[in-house]
Design an enzyme around this catalytic site. Structure first.
Site, PDB file in Angstrom:
ATOM      1  N   GLU A  75       1.931 -29.973   2.540  1.00  0.00           N
ATOM      2  CA  GLU A  75       0.987 -30.370   1.484  1.00  0.00           C
ATOM      3  C   GLU A  75       0.509 -31.808   1.727  1.00  0.00           C
ATOM      4  OE1 GLU A  75       2.770 -29.946  -2.376  1.00  0.00           O
ATOM      5  OE2 GLU A  75       0.854 -30.090  -3.417  1.00  0.00           O
ATOM      6  N   GLY A 125       1.124 -31.642 -10.672  1.00  0.00           N
ATOM      7  CA  GLY A 125       1.839 -31.519 -11.941  1.00  0.00           C
ATOM      8  C   GLY A 125       3.337 -31.500 -11.722  1.00  0.00           C
ATOM      9  N   ALA A 126       3.757 -31.006 -10.529  1.00  0.00           N
ATOM     10  CA  ALA A 126       5.202 -30.854 -10.304  1.00  0.00           C
ATOM     11  C   ALA A 126       5.707 -31.612  -9.089  1.00  0.00           C
ATOM     12  CB  ALA A 126       5.538 -29.371 -10.141  1.00  0.00           C
TER      13      ALA A 126
HETATM   14  N1  CTP Z   1      -9.343 -31.842 -14.595  1.00  0.00           N
HETATM   15  C1  CTP Z   1      -7.988 -31.950 -14.682  1.00  0.00           C
HETATM   16  C2  CTP Z   1      -7.169 -31.085 -13.901  1.00  0.00           C
HETATM   17  C3  CTP Z   1      -5.790 -31.226 -13.986  1.00  0.00           C
HETATM   18  N2  CTP Z   1      -5.288 -32.171 -14.814  1.00  0.00           N
HETATM   19  C4  CTP Z   1      -3.849 -32.347 -14.906  1.00  0.00           C
HETATM   20  O1  CTP Z   1      -3.439 -33.013 -13.708  1.00  0.00           O
HETATM   21  C5  CTP Z   1      -2.137 -32.564 -13.353  1.00  0.00           C
HETATM   22  C6  CTP Z   1      -2.112 -32.183 -11.925  1.00  0.00           C
HETATM   23  O2  CTP Z   1      -3.147 -31.259 -11.679  1.00  0.00           O
HETATM   24  P1  CTP Z   1      -3.191 -30.642 -10.248  1.00  0.00           P
HETATM   25  O3  CTP Z   1      -3.426 -31.714  -9.246  1.00  0.00           O
HETATM   26  O4  CTP Z   1      -4.092 -29.493 -10.260  1.00  0.00           O
HETATM   27  O5  CTP Z   1      -1.693 -30.209 -10.084  1.00  0.00           O
HETATM   28  P2  CTP Z   1      -1.155 -28.867  -9.439  1.00  0.00           P
HETATM   29  O6  CTP Z   1      -1.813 -28.683  -8.127  1.00  0.00           O
HETATM   30  O7  CTP Z   1      -1.283 -27.796 -10.432  1.00  0.00           O
HETATM   31  O8  CTP Z   1       0.366 -29.268  -9.261  1.00  0.00           O
HETATM   32  P3  CTP Z   1       1.259 -29.279  -7.928  1.00  0.00           P
HETATM   33  O9  CTP Z   1       0.388 -29.865  -6.840  1.00  0.00           O
HETATM   34  O10 CTP Z   1       2.400 -30.161  -8.254  1.00  0.00           O
HETATM   35  O11 CTP Z   1       1.625 -27.869  -7.669  1.00  0.00           O
HETATM   36  C7  CTP Z   1      -1.760 -31.439 -14.292  1.00  0.00           C
HETATM   37  O12 CTP Z   1      -0.955 -32.007 -15.292  1.00  0.00           O
HETATM   38  C8  CTP Z   1      -3.071 -31.033 -14.900  1.00  0.00           C
HETATM   39  O13 CTP Z   1      -2.870 -30.575 -16.208  1.00  0.00           O
HETATM   40  C9  CTP Z   1      -6.086 -33.030 -15.547  1.00  0.00           C
HETATM   41  O14 CTP Z   1      -5.588 -33.900 -16.240  1.00  0.00           O
HETATM   42  N3  CTP Z   1      -7.440 -32.894 -15.469  1.00  0.00           N
HETATM   43 CA    CA Z   2      -1.755 -29.847  -6.216  1.00  0.00          CA
END
Ligand code: CTP
Ligand code: CA
Length: 492
Positions: free
Chosen positions: A174, A203-204
């Site tokens: 990643e 998010g994680a």
């Molecule tokens: N337009 C957006 C899209 C996402 N988020 C928030 O940003 C965080 C991370 O979003 P993202 O980068 O999409 O995380 P994921 O890919 O879902 O997480 P991971 O990469 O850890 O699997 C999340 O809390 C999501 O709710 C946000 O505030 N505004």
């Molecule tokens: Ca992500």
């Protein structure tokens, strides 16, 4: 007399000078025509397409890429044609309803069928990469994780596209593919320019990846690439549970240790007061699980920024570094160097708060004021933003500053080397493009042969030849022109 003139006229055509000029003239015209034909040969603008699904912990996004088939090995040719955000949460949230994991993708895949020309569907590879949400589910419940992946596989196999696999990618992948994406889109590879580091906040989980002159101390933290004839030695690390959603749980769990019924949270706005069940908040292996998930606690905001920073610092271990330098939690990290692109939640949060161009000190002052603003005023200022998201921006931004400054050791001096970015050349910054480029071998280890002429070179040569023709025409007119250009009386 007239005969003499005729002989003279005939002999002038045969003079070496004349033949030379004629030869040059013809050569220039032929060269001009050849280059014009070669350079502008009608390349059948055949396009190829690729689809990558980013199955993140909080949501899934579908990215559709296209590139001219003739130039797939040239850097910077792939561009994002379309994207689609899947409705609902990430696929890991369907652990108890696995068929919905695949079904949730259908709407966006239907959109992809419209974006990619029908004739190309069969040749268009589709990949799904799942990130931290599925890494956590796989740790908690391997069977459910496998069933979720099987469900998304069934859905993708049922599309007309060329299904190429669905898998949980590693944090290292990643980070590395995010680095490839931002540098490919910035065209840094072809021109062998200094690369930019990649900072991804999900998010994680969260990743940091950059070229480091210092050799990494463990294979987990180093990745070497040879791209376009140049070797890149990367430092990379992925911190599971340090995405912004999971780290909020970690911070709240620390604070609940003192009082299990009321959580006085300095990172939430004054006036914020919500009853929550322990199970709804502490539902992942990142934060300790409480034995009574249905029990509720009251989450009360205090909006005290300094205390917020201190509570966030508690989720890091900044001591016990057994290497020359560490970031946190005993992880080796060389000194950050060069420019960085910070994307995903880094951008979502800092852009929302208008902090993307602030210095570190300005960001701290602005955040301190924002966090101390009452919840009612915050809601009235942002009536369209969902409470869940809106309530967490103070925490998330404070976490970002702490992660970058205390975690990765960015300083006020190099803070402006961090660019908070959403897109580069209209393509989203993130791991998906790099993932596809790698799997489709579109980033050759050696630089592809350069075209006969760059466009600039083509124009220069055309200009030179045009000038040569004009000069030759002028010269030929000067030497030939006398018998035909002079008036009849001179002849007599
Ligand atoms: N337009 C957006 C899209 C996402 N988020 C928030 O940003 C965080 C991370 O979003 P993202 O980068 O999409 O995380 P994921 O890919 O879902 O997480 P991971 O990469 O850890 O699997 C999340 O809390 C999501 O709710 C946000 O505030 N505004
Ligand atoms: Ca992500």
């Amino acid at each position: 007399m007239a005969e003499q003139r005729e002989i003279k006229a005939k002999t002038s055509w045969r003079s070496p000078r004349t033949i030379c000029i004629i030869f040059l003239f013809i050569a220039a015209v032929v060269a001009l025509m050849t280059i014009a034909i070669v350079q502008s040969k009608p390349i059948s603008q055949k396009y190829k397409y690729g689809i990558v699904l980013d199955a993140g912990s909080s949501h899934t996004s579908v990215y559709i890429y296209e590139w001219p088939a003739e130039k797939e090995n040239n850097t910077g040719m792939v561009r994002q044609l379309d994207t689609c955000d899947v409705e609902g949460k990430g696929i890991s949230s369907y652990a108890n309803n696995v068929s919905q994991a695949g079904n949730s993708l259908k709407k966006c895949m239907d959109k992809a069928k419209k974006s990619v020309p029908k004739a190309k569907h069969g040749d268009t590879p589709v990949y799904l990469g799942a990130t931290a949400g599925m890494r956590l589910l796989s740790m908690e419940n391997k069977r459910a994780s496998d069933e979720v992946m099987a469900s998304v596989e069934r859905t993708l196999r049922n599309t007309p596209f060329d299904y190429q696999g669905a898998r949980i990618i590693s944090g290292q992948e990643e980070g590395a593919f995010g680095w490839i994406t931002v540098n490919y889109l910035s065209d840094n590879f072809r021109q062998a320019k200094p690369t930019m580091g990649a900072l991804d906040l999900g998010g994680a989980s969260t990743q940091i990846t950059f070229v480091s002159k210092q050799s990494s101390v463990s294979p987990e933290n180093s990745i070497d690439f040879r791209l376009y004839g140049k070797d890149y030695q990367l430092y990379t690390h992925s911190f599971l549970c340090y995405g912004k959603d999971q780290v909020l749980k970690l911070a709240m769990a620390h604070q609940l240790e003192t009082d299990e019924y009321i959580l006085h949270d300095p990172c939430f706005h004054p006036g914020y007061k919500v009853n929550k069940s322990l199970g709804s908040v502490f539902n992942s292996p990142c934060a300790k699980t409480f034995d009574e998930p249905s029990r509720t606690f009251t989450h009360i905001g205090e909006g005290k920024w300094e205390e917020c920073r201190n509570s966030i610092r508690k989720v890091f271990n900044f001591s016990d570094c057994s290497f020359s330098s560490c970031s946190f939690n005993r992880v080796y990290q060389p000194k950050v160097e060069g420019m960085f692109g910070a994307f995903s939640a880094y951008y979502f949060v800092m852009n929302f708060l208008n902090l993307t161009t602030h210095s570190l000190e300005e960001s701290k002052m602005s955040l301190s004021k924002y966090c101390s603003t009452s919840w009612s005023e915050i809601k009235s200022n942002h009536p369209k933003v969902k409470d869940k998201y809106l309530a967490e921006y103070c925490f998330s931004a404070t976490y970002i500053l702490t992660l970058l400054e205390d975690g990765y050791k960015f300083t006020p001096e190099n803070w402006n080397d961090i660019n908070f970015i959403d897109k580069i050349e209209n393509s989203n910054a993130g791991w998906t493009l790099g993932y596809m480029l790698n799997l489709t071998n579109m980033i050759p280890a050696e630089a592809p042969d350069t075209p006969p002429l760059t466009n600039g070179g083509f124009v220069t040569v055309m200009l030179f030849l045009s000038m040569a023709i004009i000069v030759l025409l002028a010269l030929s007119c000067k030497f030939f022109g006398r018998p035909s250009c002079s008036s009849p009386k001179e002849i007599i």
